[in-house]
Design an enzyme around this catalytic site. Structure first.
Site, short mmCIF file in Angstrom:
data_model
loop_
_atom_site.label_atom_id
_atom_site.label_comp_id
_atom_site.label_asym_id
_atom_site.label_seq_id
_atom_site.Cartn_x
_atom_site.Cartn_y
_atom_site.Cartn_z
N GLU A 102 0.83 -1.21 0.00
CA GLU A 102 0.00 0.00 0.00
C GLU A 102 0.85 1.25 0.00
OE1 GLU A 102 -3.03 -0.09 -1.26
OE2 GLU A 102 -3.49 -1.57 0.29
N HIS A 103 0.48 2.19 -0.85
CA HIS A 103 1.16 3.49 -0.95
C HIS A 103 2.63 3.33 -1.32
CE1 HIS A 103 -2.04 6.24 0.29
NE2 HIS A 103 -2.45 5.27 1.10
N GLY A 116 -12.06 2.39 -1.46
CA GLY A 116 -10.73 1.79 -1.58
C GLY A 116 -10.69 0.63 -2.56
N ASP A 162 -3.92 0.85 -9.86
CA ASP A 162 -5.34 0.60 -10.11
C ASP A 162 -5.62 0.42 -11.60
OD1 ASP A 162 -5.20 1.25 -7.48
OD2 ASP A 162 -6.21 3.18 -7.67
N ASN A 190 -12.81 10.11 -0.30
CA ASN A 190 -12.58 10.45 -1.70
C ASN A 190 -11.22 11.14 -1.80
OD1 ASN A 190 -12.40 11.97 -4.10
ND2 ASN A 190 -14.60 11.71 -4.38
C1 GLA Z 1 -4.86 4.71 -4.61
C2 GLA Z 1 -3.96 5.07 -5.78
C3 GLA Z 1 -2.97 3.94 -6.05
C4 GLA Z 1 -2.22 3.56 -4.78
C5 GLA Z 1 -3.19 3.32 -3.63
C6 GLA Z 1 -2.49 3.09 -2.32
O1 GLA Z 1 -5.68 3.65 -4.94
O2 GLA Z 1 -4.72 5.30 -6.94
O3 GLA Z 1 -2.10 4.31 -7.09
O4 GLA Z 1 -1.27 4.53 -4.48
O5 GLA Z 1 -4.09 4.40 -3.47
O6 GLA Z 1 -1.74 1.94 -2.35
#
Ligand code: GLA
Length: 462
Positions: free
Chosen positions: A50-51, A144, A191, A234
């Protein structure tokens, strides 16, 4: 990337698919003609990592069944008309010659316009075709699970097909990752990549620069369950997300400068690791040595880098982080490097599973959640409570998924405990709160790796 395949085109019997049939009927009664084609782009659940995508590190998501589906008819007009089967998303229309994306208002249609403009910019189209478009989404918004990116990807593929153009899945993923930034958030590309590159039955390790996806076979005997905390977040409407992006960028620059590297060019923690030529373990030690846990003020950062506040604002900060007073660099860098290592460890266990594979994967998921909560501070009390309840209800691992600050948790549950798990989480999390109870039906579900974006054409009617 010429040898990369485009998204598949599949012929379907619309009369045998209740959702498509309903969409076709609504489309025809709204626009007075039938759709020429359909596009589907899925949402995703990130299992771990994540991130870290925007820092250049690999992530490990899978597509989910929930998606954005569009019915489309290119027209001879200069008008793009958008409608949504959900009446709370209002109709919108614009001339193709005047596409404006309002960053201050994350209305649903702005995400469609990002995809449209992304294709327009990619091909330098002076005037893309007009079209009528009806959308139907099943991904809970701001949860998410990537509803916004699925909409951008759907719009990108719709625009591509409507204009008679071709791109590979990889090129589409890269284009859509770039153009979603038109809305102002600096996402990393996970994503959009999984929405195009997903394949049924397998999670994917998504690596960047160059973008590629490798199958990750999930352990048998465990089920992945998504549960929504019912707190909406959001990421385009708040600065949380971009503040983290900027903190990682600042940490990169401070460490790079301390180590005598050309820090101005370095933007990502991942590139910093490559430049230093050290392992993830070693760079965690470097973070300990070179960064302090107390927040950094703008003045301290500017003095260390030898730049003015003006230069900091124009070259490093994003538009919506201009007035942030302090930045936590040590904690963010620790999270990123440790999370990057957890992704690789997770993949290694899946590739060659030992007898206790499920326990090992669960431990990694739990460590990921703690790091998101404590070091990255991207969780929230409801989400932490949900994760706790999931673990007490039999999950071996549970963590927030996606950007955080609300949205969903993903849990890994032994198959034989699934029923107990579901009913216990219902009782302990959803039934204790009226607002959650109202949303309960769509809030908790088991999921399996789904397929990526596709173009659907109606079989010739006999
Ligand atoms: C959002 C962003 C992704 C990623 C996630 C966290 O979904 O669009 O690119 O950074 O947060 O992992």
């Amino acid at each position: 990337m010429a040898d990369q395949p485009p998204p598949p085109t599949v012929r379907v019997q619309v009369t045998e698919n209740a959702r498509l049939l309903k969409l076709k009927e609504m489309f025809s009664s709204k626009y007075g003609h039938e759709p020429a084609f359909y596009v589907r782009a899925p949402g995703r659940v990130n299992l771990i990592g994540e991130h870290i995508d925007y820092c250049g590190y690999a992530v490990l998501p899978m597509a989910i069944e929930q998606d954005i589906l569009a019915a489309v008819k290119p027209t001879n007009s200069k008008l793009v008309q958008l409608a949504n089967t959900n009446p709370s998303y209002l109709d919108f229309s614009t001339s193709v010659d005047d596409i404006q994306i309002d960053k201050t208002k994350p209305f649903w249609h702005n995400y469609f316009l990002c995809g449209l403009k992304g294709i327009q910019d990619n091909f330098n189209l002076s005037s893309p075709t007009g079209m009528d478009c009806l959308l139907d989404g099943t991904i809970p918004p701001s949860s998410g699970l990537s509803s916004s990116s699925a909409l951008v990807c759907c719009a990108g593929l719709v625009t591509l097909i409507a204009n008679g153009l071709t791109l590979s899945k990889v090129e589409l993923a890269e284009t859509c990752a770039r153009c979603e930034r038109y809305i102002g958030t600096e996402g990393g590309g996970m994503d959009q990549s999984i929405s195009f590159l997903a394949e049924e039955g397998t999670a994917k390790l998504i690596e960047f620069n160059p973008l590629r996806a490798t199958d990750v076979k999930l352990p048998t005997g465990a089920v992945f369950v998504i549960a929504n905390s019912c707190v909406e977040m959001n990421k385009a409407a708040t600065a949380h997300f971009n503040i983290r992006v900027v903190e990682c960028r600042l940490a990169t620059k401070i460490i790079a400068k301390s180590r005598g590297l050309a820090w101005k060019e370095l933007m990502k923690l991942g590139d910093l690791q490559i430049k230093l030529g050290v392992s993830l373990e070693d760079i965690l030690t470097i973070v300990e040595e070179l960064l302090h846990p107390e927040p950094y003020s703008c003045a301290e950062i500017c003095e260390f880098l030898g730049i003015s506040v003006e230069e900091l604002r124009t070259t490093i900060l994003s538009q919506n982080t201009q007035d942030v007073a302090t930045f936590k660099l040590y904690q963010r860098a620790k999270h990123v490097y440790s999370e990057a290592a957890r992704v690789l460890a997770f993949k290694a266990v899946c590739d060659d599973p030992p007898a206790n594979a499920v326990q090992l994967l669960g431990d990694l998921m739990n460590q990921s959640h703690s790091s998101c909560r404590d070091m990255y501070e991207c969780s929230c009390p409801d989400l932490d409570q949900l994760v706790d309840i999931c673990l007490k209800s039999g999950a071996i691992g549970s963590r927030l998924t996606g950007a955080g600050w609300g949205g969903c948790a993903v849990s890994m549950v032994p198959a034989e405990k699934l029923n107990y798990f579901l009913s216990n989480v219902q009782d302990s999390f959803y039934k204790t709160d009226d607002q959650r109870l109202a949303l309960k039906e769509k809030s908790i579900f088991a999921t399996i790796p789904g397929s990526g974006a596709v173009v659907l054409l109606e079989e010739d009617k006999k």
